[in-house]
Design an enzyme around this catalytic site. Structure first.
Site, short mmCIF file in Angstrom:
data_model
loop_
_atom_site.label_atom_id
_atom_site.label_comp_id
_atom_site.label_asym_id
_atom_site.label_seq_id
_atom_site.Cartn_x
_atom_site.Cartn_y
_atom_site.Cartn_z
N SER A 95 -16.77 38.86 69.55
CA SER A 95 -18.20 38.66 69.68
C SER A 95 -18.71 39.36 70.94
O SER A 95 -18.49 40.56 71.11
CB SER A 95 -18.50 37.16 69.68
OG SER A 95 -19.87 36.90 69.51
N ASP A 217 -21.40 37.27 57.81
CA ASP A 217 -21.44 36.78 59.19
C ASP A 217 -22.90 36.67 59.61
O ASP A 217 -23.60 37.67 59.71
CB ASP A 217 -20.69 37.76 60.10
CG ASP A 217 -20.61 37.33 61.55
OD1 ASP A 217 -21.33 36.39 61.93
OD2 ASP A 217 -19.83 37.95 62.31
N HIS A 245 -18.18 33.91 61.71
CA HIS A 245 -18.17 34.75 62.90
C HIS A 245 -16.84 34.68 63.66
O HIS A 245 -16.71 35.33 64.70
CB HIS A 245 -19.33 34.33 63.81
CG HIS A 245 -19.61 35.27 64.94
ND1 HIS A 245 -19.90 36.61 64.75
CD2 HIS A 245 -19.64 35.07 66.28
CE1 HIS A 245 -20.10 37.18 65.92
NE2 HIS A 245 -19.95 36.26 66.87
#
Length: 267
Positions: A95, A217, A245
């Site tokens: 991320s 996602d 995610h």
């Protein structure tokens, strides 16, 4: 300062193996990688850590000034690398940490050999010609909700971020991770994350790079993966047959296989 203690550094795997450095995202800690470590440990020296303010790091070392930008988190990465004298590092960032890895490699290119970007997003807010997945109003609302009731926000948002409603234990784990984070630190990290724009930094990437996205996602939609792939010359884009995610939790075997396959092909 004892960097190993400050960042709760843990080392697994082959002492003489190529180094894989695993970096967690917002609201998480190194525990998020635990299902992947066994698949990497036979061939690699696996280094895990917690950013200051996360997990079992030394919370007294956190400062709002340092961690108000992604550069502060990149400094954590570089100081861990310096402390352990790590070279030829494969940086695996989840991320927002994918962009932290880009900044770290920009600042100390001699230390990094590969980048693996897991569900990356260089900018979360939509702009003309760019889809990040959120409007500016969406992000304002998200941050306002987080400011007013962090625990309630965590309970509501973590299952959405995780996806996989048929596997509620995954959402529960992410909720617990969010709720274990100091609310003031989490609020600052959230602002740093969701208001960042690292698109121009992608041009600096000069090492073999794997962009790993999930088929579905809500935080980093497929358009974002395509953008990152196009912005980094020679990068490889792999779409995992996974939702949510956090594929390191929802699809750890597939995620590890994608990483080891990429490293095997580029070393």
């Amino acid at each position: 300062m004892d960097i190993r203690r400050r960042n709760n550094v843990v080392i697994n795997g082959r002492p003489d193996g190529p180094v894989v450095l695993l970096a967690h995202g917002f609201g998480c800690d190194q525990n998020m990688w635990r299902l992947m470590v066994p698949a990497l440990a036979d061939d690699f020296r696996v280094v895990l850590f917690d950013y200051v303010g996360s997990g079992r790091s030394d919370l007294s070392a956190w400062s709002e000034q340092r961690y108000s930008s992604l550069e502060g988190y990149a400094l954590d990465v570089l100081e861990v690398c310096e402390e352990l004298d790590l070279r030829d590092v494969t940086f695996v960032g989840h991320s927002v940490s994918a962009m932290v890895g880009v900044l770290a490699a920009q600042k100390a290119p001699e230390r990094f050999s590969h980048l693996v970007m897991v569900a990356p997003s260089p900018r979360y807010i939509d702009e003309d010609g760019y889809r990040g997945g959120f409007s500016a109003e969406d992000i304002d609302e998200l941050l306002t909700s987080l400011d007013s009731n962090y625990l309630g926000w965590s309970a509501a948002m973590a299952p959405v971020i995780m996806g996989n409603p048929d596997r509620p234990e995954l959402g529960e784990e992410l909720t617990a991770s969010f709720c274990a984070t100091d609310p003031d630190i989490a609020r600052a990290f959230a602002r740093t994350t969701f208001l960042s724009d690292s698109r121009q930094d992608l041009k600096s990437v000069a090492v073999p790079t794997l962009v790993l996205e999930c088929a579905q996602d809500v935080i980093a939609p497929r358009e974002v993966g395509a953008y990152v792939h196009a912005a980094i010359p020679g990068s490889r884009l792999v779409t995992l047959d996974a939702t949510g995610h956090c594929p390191q939790l929802s699809a750890p075997d597939a995620t590890a296989q994608a990483i080891t396959g990429f490293l095997g092909a580029t070393r």
